[in-house]
Design an enzyme around this catalytic site. Sequence first.
Site, PDB file in Angstrom:
ATOM      1  N   GLU A 278       0.871  -1.184   0.000  1.00  0.00           N
ATOM      2  CA  GLU A 278       0.000   0.000   0.000  1.00  0.00           C
ATOM      3  C   GLU A 278       0.900   1.223   0.000  1.00  0.00           C
ATOM      4  OE1 GLU A 278      -3.607   2.398   2.291  1.00  0.00           O
ATOM      5  OE2 GLU A 278      -2.594   0.785   3.370  1.00  0.00           O
TER       6      GLU A 278
ATOM      7  N   GLU B 203       4.985   4.704   3.667  1.00  0.00           N
ATOM      8  CA  GLU B 203       4.467   5.993   4.152  1.00  0.00           C
ATOM      9  C   GLU B 203       5.632   6.979   4.224  1.00  0.00           C
ATOM     10  OE1 GLU B 203       1.527   7.585   4.846  1.00  0.00           O
ATOM     11  OE2 GLU B 203       2.888   9.213   5.370  1.00  0.00           O
TER      12      GLU B 203
ATOM     13  N   ASP C  46      -3.530  11.657  -1.547  1.00  0.00           N
ATOM     14  CA  ASP C  46      -3.642  13.127  -1.486  1.00  0.00           C
ATOM     15  C   ASP C  46      -4.038  13.660  -2.866  1.00  0.00           C
ATOM     16  OD1 ASP C  46      -2.846  13.057   1.150  1.00  0.00           O
ATOM     17  OD2 ASP C  46      -0.725  13.326   0.687  1.00  0.00           O
TER      18      ASP C  46
HETATM   19  N1  SAM Z   1      -4.330   5.374   3.105  1.00  0.00           N
HETATM   20  C1  SAM Z   1      -4.725   5.956   4.389  1.00  0.00           C
HETATM   21  C2  SAM Z   1      -6.228   5.936   4.518  1.00  0.00           C
HETATM   22  O1  SAM Z   1      -6.917   5.704   3.517  1.00  0.00           O
HETATM   23  O2  SAM Z   1      -6.715   6.104   5.649  1.00  0.00           O
HETATM   24  C3  SAM Z   1      -4.170   7.383   4.528  1.00  0.00           C
HETATM   25  C4  SAM Z   1      -4.698   8.406   3.564  1.00  0.00           C
HETATM   26  S1  SAM Z   1      -3.883   9.987   3.720  1.00  0.00           S
HETATM   27  C5  SAM Z   1      -4.996  11.094   2.988  1.00  0.00           C
HETATM   28  C6  SAM Z   1      -2.620   9.904   2.485  1.00  0.00           C
HETATM   29  C7  SAM Z   1      -1.297   9.367   3.032  1.00  0.00           C
HETATM   30  O3  SAM Z   1      -0.400   9.180   1.929  1.00  0.00           O
HETATM   31  C8  SAM Z   1      -0.611  10.311   4.000  1.00  0.00           C
HETATM   32  O4  SAM Z   1      -0.254   9.627   5.166  1.00  0.00           O
HETATM   33  C9  SAM Z   1       0.622  10.796   3.226  1.00  0.00           C
HETATM   34  O5  SAM Z   1       1.717  11.088   4.058  1.00  0.00           O
HETATM   35  C10 SAM Z   1       0.895   9.605   2.326  1.00  0.00           C
HETATM   36  N2  SAM Z   1       1.615   9.972   1.084  1.00  0.00           N
HETATM   37  C11 SAM Z   1       1.272  10.940   0.211  1.00  0.00           C
HETATM   38  N3  SAM Z   1       2.156  11.018  -0.796  1.00  0.00           N
HETATM   39  C12 SAM Z   1       3.083  10.061  -0.547  1.00  0.00           C
HETATM   40  C13 SAM Z   1       4.259   9.647  -1.209  1.00  0.00           C
HETATM   41  N4  SAM Z   1       4.675  10.260  -2.334  1.00  0.00           N
HETATM   42  N5  SAM Z   1       4.979   8.627  -0.682  1.00  0.00           N
HETATM   43  C14 SAM Z   1       4.578   8.020   0.455  1.00  0.00           C
HETATM   44  N6  SAM Z   1       3.484   8.378   1.146  1.00  0.00           N
HETATM   45  C15 SAM Z   1       2.737   9.372   0.663  1.00  0.00           C
END
Ligand code: SAM
Length: 214
Positions: free
Chosen positions: A45, A70, A119
């Site tokens: 994921e 993450e 995001d």
């Molecule tokens: N997947 C989880 C959920 O559905 O509850 C978290 C959703 S949260 C809106 C998006 C997550 O993606 C954040 O924790 C952010 O830090 C991580 N994220 C965004 N861009 C990323 C990247 N380029 N590499 C790793 N993590 C990333």
Amino acid sequence: MRLKNVPGAREAIAESTFCIQEDRQQELKGHWQSVFPEKQPLHIEIGMGKGQFLYGMALAHPDINYLGIEKYSSVLLRAIQKMEAAPLPNLRFLRMDAEEICNVFAPGEIDRIYLNFSDPWPKDRHAKRRLPSRQFLARYDQILAKAGVIEFKTDNQGLFDFALEELEPAGWTPLLVTRDLHSDPEASEGNIMTEYEEKFSAMGNPIYKYIIKR
Ligand code: SAM
């Protein structure tokens, strides 16, 4: 994900046996099975946040190995704390930016990729940072096995429409598209809710989902 700077998060991650440390990540390229007790399909994921979805998946599917990726220590720390309370053999974490995935995974090493509530990066000039963008689809194309699929869920209609538009130019085909996952008994069978999915569906938002292949 609201990001607070959690004091000690980096240190806790550096000491955690559940987290594959940054200096080992590139060495493990092509050898990720070696971090698990059993050699079995490998699912990741990307942007797992606090890891609720992946922990539930690892518990429900002990015959699959899971890696959670993450970017931010403060949220990854919550996933590590859950594993410390009740460890699972088939789940490990990486703190890294998804832009690096091709340096960390060998061609075809991954069997399935999950993107959950990625995001949205609403400004056009940031479109290539969106995890379902064609730039990221090209990276997934390299690391995903031939028969591999990507599963993407979101409550963000604009991001979902964008993600669908990216498929054809990037050479991907939808196997499933739903604009209301929770009202679709077939598509939602075995669905494990992410933290964001619980939050936004409780507010009445429909959940969009696709599954795609090349
Ligand atoms: N997947 C989880 C959920 O559905 O509850 C978290 C959703 S949260 C809106 C998006 C997550 O993606 C954040 O924790 C952010 O830090 C991580 N994220 C965004 N861009 C990323 C990247 N380029 N590499 C790793 N993590 C990333």
